[in-house]
Motif scaffolding. Structure first.
Motif, short mmCIF file in Angstrom:
data_model
loop_
_atom_site.label_atom_id
_atom_site.label_comp_id
_atom_site.label_asym_id
_atom_site.label_seq_id
_atom_site.Cartn_x
_atom_site.Cartn_y
_atom_site.Cartn_z
N THR A 60 8.32 1.68 6.36
CA THR A 60 7.77 2.27 4.85
C THR A 60 9.08 2.95 4.09
OG1 THR A 60 8.05 4.49 6.00
CG2 THR A 60 5.90 3.31 6.45
N LEU A 61 9.15 3.14 2.95
CA LEU A 61 9.83 3.71 2.21
C LEU A 61 9.52 5.02 1.65
CD1 LEU A 61 10.89 0.72 -0.05
CD2 LEU A 61 12.11 1.78 1.71
N SER A 62 10.32 6.20 1.88
CA SER A 62 10.16 7.40 1.50
C SER A 62 10.82 7.38 -0.15
CB SER A 62 10.97 8.64 2.23
OG SER A 62 10.88 9.80 1.60
N MET A 63 9.68 6.87 -1.17
CA MET A 63 10.27 6.82 -2.49
C MET A 63 10.22 7.93 -3.11
SD MET A 63 10.50 3.24 -2.68
CE MET A 63 10.38 3.49 -4.47
N GLU A 64 9.59 9.02 -2.91
CA GLU A 64 9.73 10.04 -3.59
C GLU A 64 10.88 11.12 -3.18
OE1 GLU A 64 6.98 13.54 -5.61
OE2 GLU A 64 6.14 12.40 -3.88
N ASN A 65 10.97 11.37 -1.88
CA ASN A 65 11.72 12.60 -1.38
C ASN A 65 13.12 11.86 -1.29
OD1 ASN A 65 12.85 14.93 0.25
ND2 ASN A 65 12.71 13.64 1.96
N GLU A 66 13.33 10.54 -0.74
CA GLU A 66 14.61 9.99 -0.67
C GLU A 66 14.97 8.91 -1.73
OE1 GLU A 66 14.33 10.45 4.22
OE2 GLU A 66 14.26 8.39 3.36
N GLY A 67 14.16 8.97 -2.81
CA GLY A 67 14.21 7.93 -3.83
C GLY A 67 14.32 8.56 -5.26
N TRP A 68 13.17 8.74 -5.76
CA TRP A 68 13.00 9.40 -7.03
C TRP A 68 13.55 10.60 -7.24
CZ3 TRP A 68 7.04 8.39 -6.74
CH2 TRP A 68 6.87 6.89 -6.80
N THR A 74 0.75 -1.28 0.07
CA THR A 74 0.02 -0.01 -0.01
C THR A 74 0.78 1.24 -0.12
OG1 THR A 74 -0.02 0.18 2.46
CG2 THR A 74 -1.87 -1.08 1.09
N TRP A 75 0.33 2.52 -0.33
CA TRP A 75 0.83 3.66 -0.57
C TRP A 75 0.34 4.62 0.19
CZ3 TRP A 75 5.37 5.05 -3.92
CH2 TRP A 75 5.83 3.90 -4.32
N HIS A 76 0.98 5.70 0.70
CA HIS A 76 0.54 6.80 1.24
C HIS A 76 1.09 8.23 0.99
CE1 HIS A 76 2.90 5.56 4.68
NE2 HIS A 76 2.86 6.84 4.90
N SER A 77 0.52 9.21 1.18
CA SER A 77 1.09 10.38 1.01
C SER A 77 1.34 11.15 2.20
CB SER A 77 0.44 11.46 -0.10
OG SER A 77 -0.91 11.95 0.46
N GLN A 78 2.37 12.14 2.65
CA GLN A 78 2.79 12.55 3.87
C GLN A 78 3.73 13.38 3.41
OE1 GLN A 78 4.43 9.99 7.00
NE2 GLN A 78 3.39 11.14 8.53
N TYR A 79 3.84 14.66 4.14
CA TYR A 79 4.80 15.79 4.02
C TYR A 79 4.68 16.26 2.42
CZ TYR A 79 6.10 13.62 8.31
OH TYR A 79 6.10 12.95 9.45
N GLY A 80 3.85 16.01 1.68
CA GLY A 80 3.84 16.25 0.21
C GLY A 80 4.59 15.28 -0.43
N SER A 81 4.79 14.13 0.04
CA SER A 81 5.67 13.23 -0.75
C SER A 81 4.93 11.75 -0.69
CB SER A 81 7.18 12.95 0.13
OG SER A 81 7.83 12.01 -0.73
N GLN A 82 5.30 10.78 -1.33
CA GLN A 82 4.83 9.78 -1.34
C GLN A 82 5.74 8.42 -0.75
OE1 GLN A 82 2.89 8.59 -5.35
NE2 GLN A 82 4.00 10.30 -5.82
#
Length: 321
Positions: free
Chosen positions: A113-121, A70-78
Protein backbone atom coordinates in the motif's frame (compact mmCIF):
# COMPACT_ATOMS: atom_id res chain seq x y z
CA UNK A 1 10.29 -14.43 -20.31
CA UNK A 2 13.14 -12.12 -21.25
CA UNK A 3 13.66 -9.14 -18.94
CA UNK A 4 13.13 -5.71 -20.46
CA UNK A 5 16.26 -3.60 -21.12
CA UNK A 6 15.09 -1.16 -18.46
CA UNK A 7 14.71 -3.93 -15.87
CA UNK A 8 18.10 -5.39 -16.75
CA UNK A 9 19.79 -2.01 -16.66
CA UNK A 10 18.27 -1.22 -13.27
CA UNK A 11 19.28 -4.58 -11.86
CA UNK A 12 22.86 -4.30 -13.14
CA UNK A 13 23.21 -0.80 -11.71
CA UNK A 14 22.30 -1.77 -8.15
CA UNK A 15 25.27 -2.55 -5.92
CA UNK A 16 25.10 -6.23 -5.06
CA UNK A 17 27.00 -5.80 -1.83
CA UNK A 18 24.43 -3.31 -0.65
CA UNK A 19 21.58 -5.54 -1.81
CA UNK A 20 22.84 -8.32 0.42
CA UNK A 21 22.66 -6.07 3.45
CA UNK A 22 19.21 -4.74 2.60
CA UNK A 23 17.88 -8.25 2.03
CA UNK A 24 18.08 -8.86 5.77
CA UNK A 25 15.25 -6.35 6.23
CA UNK A 26 13.08 -6.94 3.20
CA UNK A 27 10.76 -9.47 4.82
CA UNK A 28 9.99 -7.01 7.60
CA UNK A 29 9.40 -4.25 5.02
CA UNK A 30 6.64 -6.32 3.41
CA UNK A 31 4.44 -5.66 6.42
CA UNK A 32 2.14 -2.68 6.17
CA UNK A 33 3.59 0.32 8.00
CA UNK A 34 1.30 1.00 10.92
CA UNK A 35 1.40 3.93 13.33
CA UNK A 36 0.63 3.34 16.97
CA UNK A 37 -3.02 4.38 17.02
CA UNK A 38 -5.85 3.00 19.11
CA UNK A 39 -8.61 4.51 16.97
CA UNK A 40 -9.67 4.52 13.31
CA UNK A 41 -7.63 1.40 12.62
CA UNK A 42 -10.27 -0.29 10.44
CA UNK A 43 -9.59 -0.26 6.69
CA UNK A 44 -12.60 1.29 4.95
CA UNK A 45 -12.82 1.31 1.13
CA UNK A 46 -13.15 4.80 -0.40
CA UNK A 47 -13.43 6.11 -3.97
CA UNK A 48 -10.17 7.04 -5.66
CA UNK A 49 -9.71 10.67 -4.59
CA UNK A 50 -8.91 13.50 -7.00
CA UNK A 51 -5.19 13.89 -7.59
CA UNK A 52 -4.94 17.24 -9.38
CA UNK A 53 -1.68 17.81 -11.17
CA UNK A 54 -0.57 14.16 -11.06
CA UNK A 55 1.78 13.38 -13.96
CA UNK A 56 1.93 9.84 -15.35
CA UNK A 57 5.55 8.65 -15.48
CA UNK A 58 6.91 6.89 -18.54
CA UNK A 59 7.64 3.57 -16.83
CA UNK A 60 4.49 1.93 -18.19
CA UNK A 61 2.04 -0.45 -16.53
CA UNK A 62 3.21 -3.08 -14.07
CA UNK A 63 3.40 -6.36 -16.03
CA UNK A 64 1.16 -9.28 -15.16
CA UNK A 65 -1.30 -7.46 -12.87
CA UNK A 66 -5.07 -7.35 -13.23
CA UNK A 67 -6.44 -5.93 -9.99
CA UNK A 68 -7.57 -2.31 -10.37
CA UNK A 69 -6.10 0.45 -8.24
CA UNK A 70 -8.12 0.84 -5.05
CA UNK A 71 -8.03 3.16 -2.04
CA UNK A 72 -9.01 2.90 1.59
CA UNK A 73 -8.96 5.03 4.72
CA UNK A 74 -7.24 4.00 7.93
CA UNK A 75 -5.95 5.92 10.96
CA UNK A 76 -7.78 8.97 9.59
CA UNK A 77 -5.58 8.91 6.47
CA UNK A 78 -5.85 7.73 2.84
CA UNK A 79 -3.98 4.78 1.33
CA UNK A 80 -3.60 3.52 -2.24
CA UNK A 81 -3.30 -0.14 -3.22
CA UNK A 82 -2.63 -2.13 -6.40
CA UNK A 83 -0.93 0.83 -8.05
CA UNK A 84 0.07 -0.29 -11.56
CA UNK A 85 0.79 3.11 -13.16
CA UNK A 86 3.31 5.39 -11.45
CA UNK A 87 2.62 9.10 -11.10
CA UNK A 88 4.37 12.15 -9.71
CA UNK A 89 2.34 14.97 -8.15
CA UNK A 90 4.02 18.39 -7.79
CA UNK A 91 3.41 20.61 -4.77
CA UNK A 92 5.08 23.87 -5.76
CA UNK A 93 5.79 26.86 -3.51
CA UNK A 94 5.02 30.43 -4.45
CA UNK A 95 7.71 31.27 -7.04
CA UNK A 96 8.59 34.36 -5.02
CA UNK A 97 9.46 32.09 -2.07
CA UNK A 98 11.06 29.23 -3.98
CA UNK A 99 14.42 28.27 -2.51
CA UNK A 100 15.49 26.18 -5.49
CA UNK A 101 15.46 23.00 -3.41
CA UNK A 102 13.25 20.08 -4.40
CA UNK A 103 12.35 16.83 -2.66
CA UNK A 104 10.86 13.66 -4.11
CA UNK A 105 8.62 12.18 -1.41
CA UNK A 106 8.27 8.38 -1.28
CA UNK A 107 5.44 7.19 1.01
CA UNK A 108 5.64 3.83 2.76
CA UNK A 109 3.32 0.86 3.08
CA UNK A 110 5.39 -2.29 2.75
CA UNK A 111 5.32 -2.11 -1.10
CA UNK A 112 1.70 -3.30 -0.82
CA UNK A 113 0.00 0.00 0.00
CA UNK A 114 1.02 3.66 -0.06
CA UNK A 115 0.32 6.05 2.80
CA UNK A 116 -0.47 8.81 0.33
CA UNK A 117 -1.77 11.36 2.81
CA UNK A 118 0.26 11.06 6.02
CA UNK A 119 3.58 10.24 4.32
CA UNK A 120 2.93 11.91 0.98
CA UNK A 121 0.67 14.90 0.48
CA UNK A 122 0.98 16.23 4.04
CA UNK A 123 4.78 16.07 3.84
CA UNK A 124 4.76 17.78 0.43
CA UNK A 125 2.52 20.60 1.62
CA UNK A 126 4.79 21.22 4.62
CA UNK A 127 7.83 21.35 2.35
CA UNK A 128 6.14 23.71 -0.10
CA UNK A 129 5.31 26.02 2.82
CA UNK A 130 9.07 26.23 3.45
CA UNK A 131 9.77 27.19 -0.16
CA UNK A 132 10.73 23.67 -1.26
CA UNK A 133 9.25 22.14 -4.41
CA UNK A 134 7.90 18.74 -3.37
CA UNK A 135 6.89 15.84 -5.61
CA UNK A 136 4.90 12.88 -4.26
CA UNK A 137 5.89 9.65 -5.96
CA UNK A 138 3.05 7.14 -6.30
CA UNK A 139 5.21 4.19 -7.27
CA UNK A 140 4.01 0.81 -8.51
CA UNK A 141 3.21 -1.82 -5.90
CA UNK A 142 3.22 -5.56 -5.44
CA UNK A 143 -0.28 -6.87 -6.24
CA UNK A 144 -2.68 -7.74 -3.45
CA UNK A 145 -6.22 -9.26 -3.46
CA UNK A 146 -8.63 -6.87 -5.14
CA UNK A 147 -11.37 -7.21 -2.51
CA UNK A 148 -10.93 -5.74 0.96
CA UNK A 149 -11.75 -8.96 2.85
CA UNK A 150 -9.16 -10.81 0.78
CA UNK A 151 -6.58 -8.10 1.42
CA UNK A 152 -7.30 -8.09 5.15
CA UNK A 153 -7.03 -11.88 5.21
CA UNK A 154 -3.66 -11.79 3.46
CA UNK A 155 -2.43 -9.25 6.00
CA UNK A 156 -3.61 -11.38 8.92
CA UNK A 157 -1.84 -14.40 7.48
CA UNK A 158 1.34 -12.42 7.03
CA UNK A 159 1.33 -11.07 10.56
CA UNK A 160 0.40 -14.42 12.10
CA UNK A 161 3.20 -16.19 10.27
CA UNK A 162 0.83 -18.53 8.43
CA UNK A 163 2.09 -17.38 5.07
CA UNK A 164 5.30 -19.17 4.15
CA UNK A 165 8.11 -16.84 3.23
CA UNK A 166 11.26 -18.02 1.43
CA UNK A 167 14.68 -17.32 2.93
CA UNK A 168 16.17 -13.94 2.00
CA UNK A 169 17.68 -13.79 -1.46
CA UNK A 170 20.92 -11.72 -1.45
CA UNK A 171 19.78 -10.12 -4.71
CA UNK A 172 16.18 -9.56 -3.56
CA UNK A 173 16.14 -5.74 -3.46
CA UNK A 174 17.69 -5.43 -6.93
CA UNK A 175 15.23 -7.89 -8.44
CA UNK A 176 12.02 -7.31 -6.50
CA UNK A 177 12.29 -3.51 -6.42
CA UNK A 178 13.20 -3.01 -10.07
CA UNK A 179 9.84 -1.38 -10.99
CA UNK A 180 10.00 0.95 -7.99
CA UNK A 181 13.61 1.93 -8.71
CA UNK A 182 12.64 2.66 -12.31
CA UNK A 183 9.80 4.86 -11.04
CA UNK A 184 12.20 6.80 -8.79
CA UNK A 185 14.64 7.27 -11.68
CA UNK A 186 11.83 8.57 -13.89
CA UNK A 187 10.76 10.98 -11.15
CA UNK A 188 14.24 12.47 -10.88
CA UNK A 189 14.50 12.77 -14.67
CA UNK A 190 11.14 14.55 -14.87
CA UNK A 191 11.97 17.04 -12.11
CA UNK A 192 15.36 17.87 -13.58
CA UNK A 193 13.93 18.20 -17.09
CA UNK A 194 11.37 20.74 -15.81
CA UNK A 195 13.69 22.49 -13.37
CA UNK A 196 13.36 25.94 -14.94
CA UNK A 197 9.56 25.78 -15.16
CA UNK A 198 9.24 24.59 -11.57
CA UNK A 199 11.89 27.02 -10.19
CA UNK A 200 14.14 24.14 -9.12
CA UNK A 201 17.91 24.02 -9.00
CA UNK A 202 18.75 20.65 -10.63
CA UNK A 203 21.68 20.27 -8.21
CA UNK A 204 19.35 20.55 -5.18
CA UNK A 205 16.96 17.66 -5.84
CA UNK A 206 16.78 15.34 -2.83
CA UNK A 207 14.57 12.46 -1.73
CA UNK A 208 12.83 11.55 1.51
CA UNK A 209 11.20 8.19 2.14
CA UNK A 210 9.19 6.54 4.89
CA UNK A 211 9.48 2.84 5.82
CA UNK A 212 9.33 1.05 2.44
CA UNK A 213 9.78 4.46 0.81
CA UNK A 214 12.94 4.88 2.90
CA UNK A 215 14.19 1.56 1.56
CA UNK A 216 13.47 2.77 -1.98
CA UNK A 217 15.27 6.05 -1.23
CA UNK A 218 18.33 4.21 0.07
CA UNK A 219 18.42 1.68 -2.76
CA UNK A 220 18.12 4.48 -5.32
CA UNK A 221 20.94 6.38 -3.60
CA UNK A 222 23.34 3.44 -3.55
CA UNK A 223 22.94 2.58 -7.23
CA UNK A 224 25.56 3.49 -9.84
CA UNK A 225 23.73 6.47 -11.31
CA UNK A 226 23.07 10.15 -10.64
CA UNK A 227 22.29 10.42 -6.96
CA UNK A 228 19.93 12.64 -4.95
CA UNK A 229 21.59 15.76 -3.60
CA UNK A 230 20.47 14.69 -0.10
CA UNK A 231 18.25 12.02 1.43
CA UNK A 232 15.92 11.52 4.37
CA UNK A 233 15.50 8.01 5.80
CA UNK A 234 12.45 8.13 8.07
CA UNK A 235 11.84 4.93 10.09
CA UNK A 236 13.58 2.86 7.43
CA UNK A 237 16.07 -0.02 7.56
CA UNK A 238 19.34 0.77 9.33
CA UNK A 239 21.38 -2.26 8.27
CA UNK A 240 25.02 -1.55 7.36
CA UNK A 241 25.75 -0.92 3.69
CA UNK A 242 28.68 -0.27 1.38
CA UNK A 243 28.71 3.51 1.02
CA UNK A 244 29.91 5.02 -2.27
CA UNK A 245 32.51 7.76 -2.14
CA UNK A 246 30.01 10.31 -3.46
CA UNK A 247 27.14 9.37 -1.15
CA UNK A 248 24.93 12.38 -0.39
CA UNK A 249 24.30 13.84 3.06
CA UNK A 250 21.74 11.77 4.96
CA UNK A 251 19.15 12.66 7.59
CA UNK A 252 17.66 9.70 9.49
CA UNK A 253 14.92 9.48 12.11
CA UNK A 254 13.62 6.50 14.08
CA UNK A 255 11.60 5.85 17.24
CA UNK A 256 13.15 3.63 19.89
CA UNK A 257 9.85 1.73 20.15
CA UNK A 258 9.64 1.04 16.40
CA UNK A 259 8.61 -2.65 16.20
CA UNK A 260 10.52 -3.25 12.95
CA UNK A 261 13.81 -1.37 13.05
CA UNK A 262 14.54 -0.22 16.60
CA UNK A 263 16.43 -3.31 17.72
CA UNK A 264 18.69 -4.07 14.78
CA UNK A 265 21.49 -1.65 15.57
CA UNK A 266 22.47 1.47 13.68
CA UNK A 267 24.79 0.04 11.05
CA UNK A 268 23.60 2.43 8.35
CA UNK A 269 24.61 5.42 10.46
CA UNK A 270 27.97 3.80 11.25
CA UNK A 271 28.49 3.08 7.55
CA UNK A 272 27.95 6.73 6.62
CA UNK A 273 30.24 7.92 9.41
CA UNK A 274 32.98 5.42 8.51
CA UNK A 275 32.83 6.66 4.92
CA UNK A 276 33.15 10.21 6.28
CA UNK A 277 29.92 11.29 4.63
CA UNK A 278 27.59 13.83 6.33
CA UNK A 279 24.88 12.23 8.47
CA UNK A 280 22.42 13.38 11.12
CA UNK A 281 20.47 10.82 13.16
CA UNK A 282 17.51 11.40 15.49
CA UNK A 283 16.43 8.55 17.78
CA UNK A 284 13.15 9.42 19.48
CA UNK A 285 12.12 7.66 22.67
CA UNK A 286 8.56 7.08 21.45
CA UNK A 287 6.65 7.25 18.20
CA UNK A 288 6.28 3.69 17.01
CA UNK A 289 6.32 2.96 13.29
CA UNK A 290 4.55 5.13 10.73
CA UNK A 291 4.27 8.36 12.72
CA UNK A 292 4.87 10.54 9.66
CA UNK A 293 2.95 13.80 9.90
CA UNK A 294 0.45 12.53 12.48
CA UNK A 295 0.18 14.92 15.43
CA UNK A 296 1.15 12.77 18.39
CA UNK A 297 2.09 13.45 22.00
CA UNK A 298 5.64 12.26 21.34
CA UNK A 299 8.82 14.09 20.42
CA UNK A 300 8.89 12.14 17.14
CA UNK A 301 6.42 14.75 15.89
CA UNK A 302 9.37 17.14 15.71
CA UNK A 303 11.19 15.18 13.00
CA UNK A 304 9.95 17.47 10.20
CA UNK A 305 11.17 20.68 11.82
CA UNK A 306 14.51 18.97 12.46
CA UNK A 307 14.67 17.86 8.81
CA UNK A 308 13.89 21.39 7.58
CA UNK A 309 16.51 22.83 9.94
CA UNK A 310 19.04 20.33 8.64
CA UNK A 311 18.28 21.38 5.05
CA UNK A 312 18.73 25.02 6.03
CA UNK A 313 22.03 24.25 7.75
CA UNK A 314 23.34 22.77 4.50
CA UNK A 315 22.27 25.80 2.48
CA UNK A 316 19.56 24.08 0.43
CA UNK A 317 16.97 26.64 1.51
CA UNK A 318 18.88 29.58 0.05
CA UNK A 319 17.67 31.71 -2.83
CA UNK A 320 17.14 30.04 -6.21
CA UNK A 321 19.91 30.65 -8.70
Amino acid sequence: MKASPQFARTRRSTRLGTAAGLAMTISAMLFVARPVHAQNDAMTPIPIPPQPGAIVLDTGPLPGTRAPETWHSQYGSQFARNVTIATLTPFLPDPAKATGAAVIVAPGGGFQTLSMENEGWDVARALAARGVAAFVLKYRLHPTPADMPGFERSMREMFSGVARRPPPDPHAPAASLAPQIADADAAFALVRANAAKWHVDPDKVGMVGFSAGAMLTLTTTLADRDKPAFIGIIYGPLAPVKVPDDAPPMFAALAADDPFFAHGGFGLIDSWMTAKRPVEFHLYEQGGHGFGMYRKETTSTGWFDAFAGWMKMHGWLGAVR
